[in-house]
Each structure stands twice: as structure tokens, then as C-alpha cells.
Enzyme design. Structure first.
Site, PDB file in Angstrom:
ATOM      1  N   ASP A 169      36.257  31.087 -36.705  1.00  0.00           N
ATOM      2  CA  ASP A 169      36.113  29.910 -36.155  1.00  0.00           C
ATOM      3  C   ASP A 169      35.480  30.225 -34.775  1.00  0.00           C
ATOM      4  OD1 ASP A 169      36.225  27.783 -34.042  1.00  0.00           O
ATOM      5  OD2 ASP A 169      38.270  26.943 -35.217  1.00  0.00           O
TER       6      ASP A 169
ATOM      7  N   ARG B 279      24.445  10.122 -47.420  1.00  0.00           N
ATOM      8  CA  ARG B 279      25.294  10.912 -47.367  1.00  0.00           C
ATOM      9  C   ARG B 279      24.885  12.507 -48.074  1.00  0.00           C
ATOM     10  NH1 ARG B 279      28.132  10.801 -51.899  1.00  0.00           N
ATOM     11  NH2 ARG B 279      28.360   8.753 -52.141  1.00  0.00           N
TER      12      ARG B 279
ATOM     13  N   LYS C 145      32.236  21.071 -28.809  1.00  0.00           N
ATOM     14  CA  LYS C 145      32.576  22.049 -27.624  1.00  0.00           C
ATOM     15  C   LYS C 145      31.278  22.382 -27.211  1.00  0.00           C
ATOM     16  CE  LYS C 145      36.851  20.958 -28.470  1.00  0.00           C
ATOM     17  NZ  LYS C 145      37.235  21.227 -29.800  1.00  0.00           N
TER      18      LYS C 145
ATOM     19  N   TYR D 202      43.886  27.451 -33.342  1.00  0.00           N
ATOM     20  CA  TYR D 202      43.791  26.222 -32.975  1.00  0.00           C
ATOM     21  C   TYR D 202      44.979  24.926 -33.581  1.00  0.00           C
ATOM     22  CZ  TYR D 202      42.584  21.324 -32.233  1.00  0.00           C
ATOM     23  OH  TYR D 202      42.253  20.059 -31.906  1.00  0.00           O
TER      24      TYR D 202
HETATM   25  C1  LIG Z   1      39.101  26.457 -31.737  1.00  0.00           C
HETATM   26  C2  LIG Z   1      38.830  25.131 -32.184  1.00  0.00           C
HETATM   27  N1  LIG Z   1      38.497  24.919 -33.521  1.00  0.00           N
HETATM   28  C3  LIG Z   1      38.550  23.659 -34.082  1.00  0.00           C
HETATM   29  C4  LIG Z   1      38.788  22.516 -33.181  1.00  0.00           C
HETATM   30  C5  LIG Z   1      38.940  21.331 -34.027  1.00  0.00           C
HETATM   31  O1  LIG Z   1      37.676  20.631 -33.281  1.00  0.00           O
HETATM   32  P1  LIG Z   1      37.379  18.903 -33.526  1.00  0.00           P
HETATM   33  O2  LIG Z   1      38.265  18.567 -32.299  1.00  0.00           O
HETATM   34  O3  LIG Z   1      36.034  18.840 -33.156  1.00  0.00           O
HETATM   35  O4  LIG Z   1      37.974  18.638 -34.759  1.00  0.00           O
HETATM   36  C6  LIG Z   1      39.101  22.729 -32.199  1.00  0.00           C
HETATM   37  C7  LIG Z   1      39.090  21.420 -31.085  1.00  0.00           C
HETATM   38  O5  LIG Z   1      39.794  21.672 -29.874  1.00  0.00           O
HETATM   39  C8  LIG Z   1      38.995  24.079 -31.590  1.00  0.00           C
HETATM   40  O6  LIG Z   1      39.608  24.139 -30.233  1.00  0.00           O
END
Ligand SMILES: Cc1ncc(COP(=O)(O)O)c(C=O)c1O
Length: 383
Positions: free
Chosen positions: A176, A52, A201, A104
Site C-alpha cells: 500500500d 462497468r 490522497k 491502516y
Molecule cells: C494507507 C491507506 N490505505 C488505504 C486507505 C483507504 O483509502 P480510502 O479512504 O480511499 O478508501 C487509507 C485511507 O486513509 C490509507 O491511509
């Protein structure tokens, strides 16, 4: 293999953080699928005690993405949301955060349904407007969380200007960077403090892993995130770390094709009589096109367009053959979706209306297929 200090982005993608395996010389970092490490004697070990806390596959990925973002240290988590949760752990009860109003949906849910119960509050601000950011800063504000471009409205934030107003009031700036990837935009270079990704992504890029990462620059952030990653335990597995490492090797190449296909599809849709509006920062008609050209190296593979009604939007997403109707983005295959009923269904209708996120809006994640096939597919669906 030794990377020179001036190694360029595609070279970093392939080599940063990765040395031939010390045990065998394997050129690819192995999947260290182990929970623990044998120690030679009490207090005598090779730097690894428990998986971990430390894992060589995860460490290679963390070093790789830290290099791609130009940051000091990476921390990989089990999902993008776990990475956002890690950044939010910098906040304490009584603290306030400013979050982009088109953030998001999962980030909005985390702040409103989890963090608010713990005494952390958030204001949602149109961060395209730097004065609005400045006006929202309170004495208790500790964090500004930005997405640029936003999902699905494709709004941009001027990162250097946002960092400047935030830093004047001692507010840390986190970006982000999931939508752009470090191939197109490196927020730390604009003065931001932390970058995070859903590696699910573009970084992984092959739609076969869920993961997240935070890249930190400041010593206090690095110290806390190292401690938190081990204390909370929501780490990325060795196998997922390996998948994302494989993904980042082709990031530069893939993003070139995502950019080209995104721009081509946006241009095609902008000229189509059935489409009332196209949101894509690469189009000269985008209100922030100049900022996009200055801040990004390419405009990405994400775009949205308005069909005018939910019925017309439904016909398009159900008639395409190559585009897959699915949530998520950033993979090699093209996806299509209806934000109002899919990714943004959890956003209250009045908030969607305020953002301009209409029921006729369709979102595309342009993959890297041949552009002629993608255009023909959209054309037949629209007809
Ligand atoms: C811009 C953005 N940030 C964070 C996330 C969250 O990521 P995860 O689905 O890997 O938890 C997403 C998911 O679609 C996203 O589009």
C-alpha cells in the site's frame, strides 16, 4: 505525442496513458460519462460495450498510474478500501495473510470483520523486522501486505528484503504505497508483486475525490484483477478518474514541495521544547533514516509528534489556523489530526499502546503552502 521509452517521471506524470482524444483532438482525456456504447452490428464495436467493463477515462488513468509505478496494468476502484478488497480477493477460504501491525485501520477492519468470516485469516507483524516476517509465514500464507512508511508511526519496511523472504515461500507481496506515492518509492522495482493506492490522497492531491487503484505485474494477477473488477463492479467513476488524471499531472511538482515542507516542519518540531518526540524518516534521528534514504526519493509530507498528553495535543490541534483539523492526507492543504481519537480510534487501546501510538501523538499532513506561514502557525499554536 509519443513518449520515448526512457521518459522520466515528471514527463510520465503528464503524458503516460494519454493521447489526444481520437474524436476531436482534445488534449485532455474527456470525461466519458456514458453507461453504454452503440454497436454497429452484432459483435461489431469499437472495443467498448458496457461502462462497468470498459471506460476510456478510467483506462487512461489506469495506464497513467501503471506507468508511474513501473507496472504492467492498473485497475481503478471506487475507493482505496475497494482496491484493498480487490487484492484480498486473490485469497480463498483457508488462506492466510501477513499484514503490517501498524496497518491502516480500515485494512485491519476489513481483515478482522469481513475476511475472517469468509475463512481468511491474518497475522499482524512488525514488518520493520524481516526475521519476524519470515517467522510468521505459514504453509497457508499467500499474501504479505506492507505499508512503508506506516501511519502514523512512520516505521519503514525494507522492501527488497521483505520481497526476498516472501518469495522464498511463494508468498505474493503487495505494498500500500499511499503514503509515499510513486514519486518517492516504486515497490515493484524492489521486487514486490502488486502496488495499491488510496488515490484519495497524494495521487489526486486536491482532497476532492475518493478512489483507489491496484497496479499488477504478474500475468495471473492481471487476469484475475481484470475479471474481478468487472465481476465485483466497484469501479472508479469517469469523473473521479478524470480528477485523479488531472492530479497526477502535478504529482512530481507537488511531492517536491510536500517533501521540503515535511522536512522543515519536522526539523522545527524536533527543536521545540514542548515536543517530546518527532516521527519523520527524513530526520537523522529516525532509527531507519538510512533505509529511508536508500529506498525513497524524498521523505514525504507525513509526520507525527508527541505532545506528552491528550490535553496538550488537543490544545495544538485546536489552536492552529492554517492547518485544518481533519482526517485524510496528501492534499495541497495542510491537515492536522489526533490519531488516537480520529484515524486510529477503531484500533483497540492495547494495540495502540503496543505500537507506541500515544494519546499525545499529533499527525500532520504537510501541504504545499509557504513554509514560513506553516511554521509560524505551528509556533503560535505550541506557544
Ligand atoms: C494507507 C491507506 N490505505 C488505504 C486507505 C483507504 O483509502 P480510502 O479512504 O480511499 O478508501 C487509507 C485511507 O486513509 C490509507 O491511509
Amino acid at each position: 505525442m509519443k513518449l520515448t521509452p526512457d521518459a522520466r517521471f515528471p514527463t510520465l506524470c503528464i503524458h503516460a496513458g494519454q493521447e489526444p482524444d481520437p474524436a476531436t483532438g482534445a488534449i485532455i482525456t474527456p470525461i466519458y460519462q456514458t453507461s453504454t456504447y452503440v454497436q454497429e452490428g452484432l459483435g461489431k464495436h469499437k472495443g467498448y460495450e458496457y461502462a462497468r467493463t470498459q471506460n476510456p477515462t478510467r483506462a487512461a488513468l489506469e495506464a497513467n498510474i501503471a506507468a508511474l509505478e513501473g507496472g504492467a496494468q492498473g485497475f481503478a476502484f471506487a475507493s482505496g478500501m475497494a482496491a484493498i478488497g480487490a487484492v484480498a480477493s486473490l485469497l480463498q477460504a483457508g488462506d492466510h495473510a501477513i499484514v503490517g501491525d501498524n496497518t491502516y485501520g480500515g485494512t485491519f477492519r476489513l481483515f478482522e470483520k469481513v475476511l475472517r468470516r469468509q475463512g481468511i485469516t491474518a497475522s499482524y507483524v512488525d514488518t520493520r523486522d524481516i526475521d519476524a516476517i519470515a517467522a510468521a509465514i505459514q504453509p497457508t500464507t499467500r499474501l504479505l501486505l506492507l505499508e512503508t512508511p506506516t501511519n502514523p508511526m512512520m516505521g519503514l519496511t525494507d522492501l527488497a528484503a521483505a520481497a526476498e523472504v516472501a518469495h522464498r515461500r511463494d508468498v505474493a507481496v503487495v505494498v500500500d504505497n499511499t503514503f509515499a506515492s510513486p514519486a518517492l518509492q516504486q515497490p515493484l522495482a524492489f521486487g514486490c508483486d502488486l502496488v495499491l493506492h488510496s488515490t484519495t490522497k497524494y495521487l489526486n492531491g486536491h482532497s476532492d475525490s475518493i478512489g483507489g487503484i491496484v497496479v499488477a505485474q504478474r500475468d495471473d494477477h492481471r487476469e484475475w484483477l481484470s475479471f474481478y473488477q468487472n465481476a465485483y463492479g466497484a469501479i472508479l467513476s469517469p469523473f473521479d478518474s478524470w480528477l485523479v488524471l488531472r492530479g497526477t499531472k502535478t504529482l512530481a511538482l507537488r511531492m517536491t514541495q510536500h517533501n521540503a515542507n515535511g522536512l522543515s516542519l519536522a526539523t522545527f518540531l524536533a527543536g521545540h521544547p514542548k515536543v517530546s518526540r518527532v516521527l519523520y524518516p527524513g530526520l537523522p534521528t529516525h532509527p531507519q533514516h538510512a533505509l529511508a534514504a536508500a529506498q525513497m526519493r524524498g521523505f514525504g509530507g507525513m509526520l507525527a509528534f508527541d505532545m506528552g498528553s491528550v490535553e496538550a495535543a488537543r490544545r495544538v490541534v485546536e489552536k492552529v489556523r492554517i492547518f485544518a483539523l481533519a482526517e485524510s492526507l496528501g492534499g495541497v492543504e495542510s491537515l492536522i489530526g489526533h490519531p488516537a481519537s480520529m484515524t486510529h480510534a477503531s484500533v483497540p487501546p492495547e494495540r495502540r499502546a503496543a505500537l507506541g501510538l500515544t494519546d499525545g501523538l499529533v499527525r500532520i499532513s504537510a501541504g504545499i503552502e509557504d513554509i514560513a506561514d506553516l511554521t509560524a502557525d505551528l509556533a503560535q499554536a505550541l506557544d
